[in-house]
Design a protein around this motif. Structure first.
Motif, mmCIF file in Angstrom:
data_model
loop_
_atom_site.group_PDB
_atom_site.id
_atom_site.type_symbol
_atom_site.label_atom_id
_atom_site.label_comp_id
_atom_site.label_asym_id
_atom_site.label_seq_id
_atom_site.Cartn_x
_atom_site.Cartn_y
_atom_site.Cartn_z
ATOM 1 N N GLU A 81 -7.789 10.598 -19.837
ATOM 2 C CA GLU A 81 -7.040 9.565 -20.551
ATOM 3 C C GLU A 81 -7.240 8.191 -19.918
ATOM 4 O OE1 GLU A 81 -2.881 10.507 -20.871
ATOM 5 O OE2 GLU A 81 -3.272 12.657 -20.964
ATOM 6 N N GLY A 82 -7.842 8.172 -18.716
ATOM 7 C CA GLY A 82 -7.986 6.921 -17.982
ATOM 8 C C GLY A 82 -6.669 6.449 -17.401
ATOM 9 N N LYS A 83 -5.736 7.398 -17.156
ATOM 10 C CA LYS A 83 -4.398 7.034 -16.700
ATOM 11 C C LYS A 83 -3.985 7.884 -15.490
ATOM 12 C CE LYS A 83 -2.777 5.568 -21.272
ATOM 13 N NZ LYS A 83 -1.765 5.775 -22.331
ATOM 14 N N ALA A 84 -2.883 7.470 -14.853
ATOM 15 C CA ALA A 84 -2.352 8.199 -13.702
ATOM 16 C C ALA A 84 -0.888 7.832 -13.505
ATOM 17 C CB ALA A 84 -3.143 7.867 -12.440
ATOM 18 N N THR A 85 -0.175 8.698 -12.768
ATOM 19 C CA THR A 85 1.213 8.434 -12.396
ATOM 20 C C THR A 85 1.300 8.384 -10.876
ATOM 21 O OG1 THR A 85 2.025 9.614 -14.350
ATOM 22 C CG2 THR A 85 3.602 9.234 -12.567
ATOM 23 N N ILE A 86 1.894 7.318 -10.353
ATOM 24 C CA ILE A 86 1.999 7.116 -8.904
ATOM 25 C C ILE A 86 3.296 7.741 -8.397
ATOM 26 C CG2 ILE A 86 2.184 5.396 -7.065
ATOM 27 C CD1 ILE A 86 0.604 3.485 -8.939
ATOM 28 N N HIS A 87 3.165 8.602 -7.376
ATOM 29 C CA HIS A 87 4.332 9.308 -6.840
ATOM 30 C C HIS A 87 4.723 8.867 -5.435
ATOM 31 C CE1 HIS A 87 4.747 12.334 -10.073
ATOM 32 N NE2 HIS A 87 3.433 12.151 -10.208
ATOM 33 N N GLY A 88 3.888 8.124 -4.759
ATOM 34 C CA GLY A 88 4.230 7.701 -3.410
ATOM 35 C C GLY A 88 3.213 6.727 -2.851
ATOM 36 N N VAL A 89 3.601 6.066 -1.764
ATOM 37 C CA VAL A 89 2.742 5.096 -1.082
ATOM 38 C C VAL A 89 2.516 5.574 0.344
ATOM 39 C CG1 VAL A 89 2.512 2.700 -0.337
ATOM 40 C CG2 VAL A 89 3.709 3.216 -2.477
ATOM 41 N N LEU A 90 1.260 5.674 0.763
ATOM 42 C CA LEU A 90 0.958 6.075 2.135
ATOM 43 C C LEU A 90 1.310 4.938 3.101
ATOM 44 C CD1 LEU A 90 -2.474 7.933 1.745
ATOM 45 C CD2 LEU A 90 -0.191 8.924 1.950
ATOM 46 N N PRO A 91 1.635 5.285 4.359
ATOM 47 C CA PRO A 91 2.033 4.255 5.335
ATOM 48 C C PRO A 91 1.000 3.138 5.447
ATOM 49 C CG PRO A 91 2.434 6.446 6.229
ATOM 50 C CD PRO A 91 1.683 6.643 4.947
ATOM 51 N N ARG A 92 1.497 1.909 5.523
ATOM 52 C CA ARG A 92 0.622 0.740 5.567
ATOM 53 C C ARG A 92 0.176 0.438 6.998
ATOM 54 N NH1 ARG A 92 5.164 -1.347 1.716
ATOM 55 N NH2 ARG A 92 4.141 -1.129 -0.316
ATOM 56 N N SER A 93 -1.090 0.068 7.162
ATOM 57 C CA SER A 93 -1.590 -0.346 8.471
ATOM 58 C C SER A 93 -1.281 -1.819 8.719
ATOM 59 C CB SER A 93 -3.098 -0.117 8.566
ATOM 60 O OG SER A 93 -3.792 -0.930 7.631
ATOM 61 N N SER A 94 -1.119 -2.586 7.656
ATOM 62 C CA SER A 94 -0.754 -3.994 7.760
ATOM 63 C C SER A 94 -0.206 -4.419 6.409
ATOM 64 C CB SER A 94 -1.962 -4.864 8.136
ATOM 65 O OG SER A 94 -2.932 -4.839 7.101
ATOM 66 N N LYS A 95 0.574 -5.484 6.422
ATOM 67 C CA LYS A 95 1.063 -6.042 5.152
ATOM 68 C C LYS A 95 1.367 -7.517 5.350
ATOM 69 C CE LYS A 95 5.964 -4.851 5.830
ATOM 70 N NZ LYS A 95 7.184 -4.348 5.183
ATOM 71 N N PHE A 96 0.930 -8.310 4.407
ATOM 72 C CA PHE A 96 1.211 -9.737 4.417
ATOM 73 C C PHE A 96 2.379 -9.960 3.466
ATOM 74 C CE2 PHE A 96 0.959 -14.152 3.411
ATOM 75 C CZ PHE A 96 0.408 -14.773 4.520
ATOM 76 N N SER A 97 3.540 -10.363 4.015
ATOM 77 C CA SER A 97 4.750 -10.504 3.210
ATOM 78 C C SER A 97 5.274 -11.923 3.250
ATOM 79 C CB SER A 97 5.849 -9.565 3.720
ATOM 80 O OG SER A 97 5.453 -8.221 3.648
ATOM 81 N N ARG A 98 5.963 -12.281 2.195
ATOM 82 C CA ARG A 98 6.699 -13.537 2.174
ATOM 83 C C ARG A 98 8.017 -13.281 1.447
ATOM 84 N NH1 ARG A 98 4.735 -17.649 -2.610
ATOM 85 N NH2 ARG A 98 4.673 -16.159 -4.307
ATOM 86 N N LYS A 99 8.945 -14.222 1.578
ATOM 87 C CA LYS A 99 10.191 -14.126 0.835
ATOM 88 C C LYS A 99 9.898 -14.470 -0.619
ATOM 89 C CE LYS A 99 14.634 -16.487 0.329
ATOM 90 N NZ LYS A 99 14.261 -17.030 -0.994
ATOM 91 N N VAL A 100 10.514 -13.739 -1.545
ATOM 92 C CA VAL A 100 10.312 -14.041 -2.961
ATOM 93 C C VAL A 100 10.832 -15.441 -3.258
ATOM 94 C CG1 VAL A 100 10.453 -11.635 -3.704
ATOM 95 C CG2 VAL A 100 12.527 -13.017 -3.625
ATOM 96 N N ALA A 101 10.263 -16.082 -4.264
ATOM 97 C CA ALA A 101 10.695 -17.421 -4.637
ATOM 98 C C ALA A 101 12.123 -17.389 -5.165
ATOM 99 C CB ALA A 101 9.749 -17.999 -5.693
ATOM 100 N N GLY A 102 12.863 -18.462 -4.939
ATOM 101 C CA GLY A 102 14.225 -18.534 -5.442
ATOM 102 C C GLY A 102 15.260 -18.181 -4.383
ATOM 103 N N ALA A 103 16.478 -17.891 -4.866
ATOM 104 C CA ALA A 103 17.604 -17.668 -3.959
ATOM 105 C C ALA A 103 17.648 -16.254 -3.390
ATOM 106 C CB ALA A 103 18.904 -17.969 -4.696
ATOM 107 N N LEU A 104 16.945 -15.309 -4.001
ATOM 108 C CA LEU A 104 16.986 -13.930 -3.526
ATOM 109 C C LEU A 104 16.398 -13.801 -2.132
ATOM 110 C CD1 LEU A 104 15.879 -11.836 -6.652
ATOM 111 C CD2 LEU A 104 18.151 -11.910 -5.621
#
Length: 356
Positions: A81-104
């Motif tokens: 079908e060219g599709k898939a369902t995601i059930h989990g995320v493997l542990p990350r070796s690194s991640k570049f994060s920022r605070k979301v825009a706005g007051a949150l």
């Protein structure tokens, strides 16, 4: 449908070990594109269009629990079908994060499992040392190695002078001067993008990230636009994060321009970016020195004798205040979330007590 090996996608032993308990139940793939809660995933079965499972959505406590571009995910593939369902995320070796825009007060993961971060800053009127410092803070915090790419060298009269200014605030970080117009410095970047290595490009709009992707890909895969007349600032062209496979091996993640980079928890990154200030602070007479009027303050001494730049120190203090404010807001948010969880648990217990 593109079929590729996991190794060419950057698969390594750490993820193989994390995947082993789930191997019989799930396939594995890497997030290439995230757009409105839908994902394009690179897998050995081909490129698949995926969405997260109801259980994963229900158990997620925030954005950080959802897949991000660059993530390795557990999925049930339906290649016919060219599709898939995601059930989990493997542990990350690194991640570049920022605070979301706005007051949150919430984390937004810009890119995950990155080996090197290209911090792209144009050598035109948009050149900004303070912004480079902020990018460096989050790059060091991410776990990836920062590399500063000074683009549009053909629009600058003395790029070497600006590079020296950058080197003074990015101690020990490689700095490369490049021009897409003349292709100056492009070959110097290729060693960072070896087979199976992942590089993320970060910078404000118009810095030249998409043009750089096109040059390294050898074909126009990303739309580019000229900067605006009058202020030399860029227009937004990339509107979402995307992972690209380079022809000679290696992967690159392009990201939308971020002129306002709101920091996320980055205490370690602060120390990496302002290392010379923290080294001076370690020499203060008092361990809790606030660097104001205390006797024996090495930081004030550095400011007095000129070994510490006053503008850089102000940037350091401003960033400290911002992180302290963010930590306080996040603490309030955590207490509110715990209160909501306790409320739901109490309601659940009462309902089951009535049934008995």
């Amino acid at each position: 449908m593109q079929v590729i090996s996991l190794e060419s996608l950057g698969w390594r032993q750490r993820w193989a070990e994390a995947y082993a308990p789930y191997e019989e139940r799930y396939n594995v793939g890497r997030i290439a594109l995230e757009h409105k809660h839908m994902y394009r995933v690179f897998t050995e079965q081909g490129d698949l269009l995926a969405e997260v499972s109801g259980k994963l959505r229900h158990e997620a406590s925030g954005r950080e629990d959802y897949p991000a571009v660059g993530d390795w995910v557990l999925l049930q593939a339906r290649p016919e079908e060219g599709k898939a369902t995601i059930h989990g995320v493997l542990p990350r070796s690194s991640k570049f994060s920022r605070k979301v825009a706005g007051a949150l007060t919430e984390e937004q993961i810009v890119a995950a499992n990155v080996d090197t971060v290209f911090l792209v800053n144009a050598l035109n009127y948009d050149f900004n040392l303070r912004r480079i410092e902020r990018y460096l803070i989050l790059a060091w915090e991410s776990g990836a190695n920062p590399v500063i790419v000074l683009s549009k060298a053909d629009l600058c009269e003395d790029p070497e002078e600006l590079a020296r200014e950058v080197e003074s605030v990015a101690i020990g970080v490689p700095v490369h001067i490049v021009s897409a117009f003349t292709e100056q410095g492009i070959e110097e970047l290729r060693p960072y993008v070896g087979d199976g290595s992942t590089v993320a490009l970060l910078g404000s709009s118009g810095a030249g990230k998409s043009t750089l992707i096109n040059l390294l890909m050898g074909e126009p895969v990303q739309e580019t636009q000229a900067v605006r007349e009058g202020d030399d600032r860029g227009r937004h062209t990339t509107t979402y994060r995307e992972l690209f496979l380079l022809p000679g091996g290696g992967l690159m993640i392009d990201t939308p321009g971020m002129r306002e980079l709101q920091l996320w928890h980055a205490e370690e990154g602060l120390g990496g970016t302002f290392a010379e200030i923290e080294e001076l602070a370690a020499g203060c007479r008092f361990s809790d020195c606030r660097h104001e009027k205390e006797p024996g303050c090495a930081v004030r001494g550095g400011l007095s004798d000129g070994t510490l730049d006053a503008g850089r120190y102000e940037s350091y203090k401003k960033t400290q205040r911002e992180l302290a404010y963010l930590a306080a807001k996040d603490d309030i948010r955590a207490r509110q979330q715990q209160k909501e969880r306790n409320k739901k648990l109490s309601s659940f217990v009462k309902q089951h007590a009535k049934k008995r």
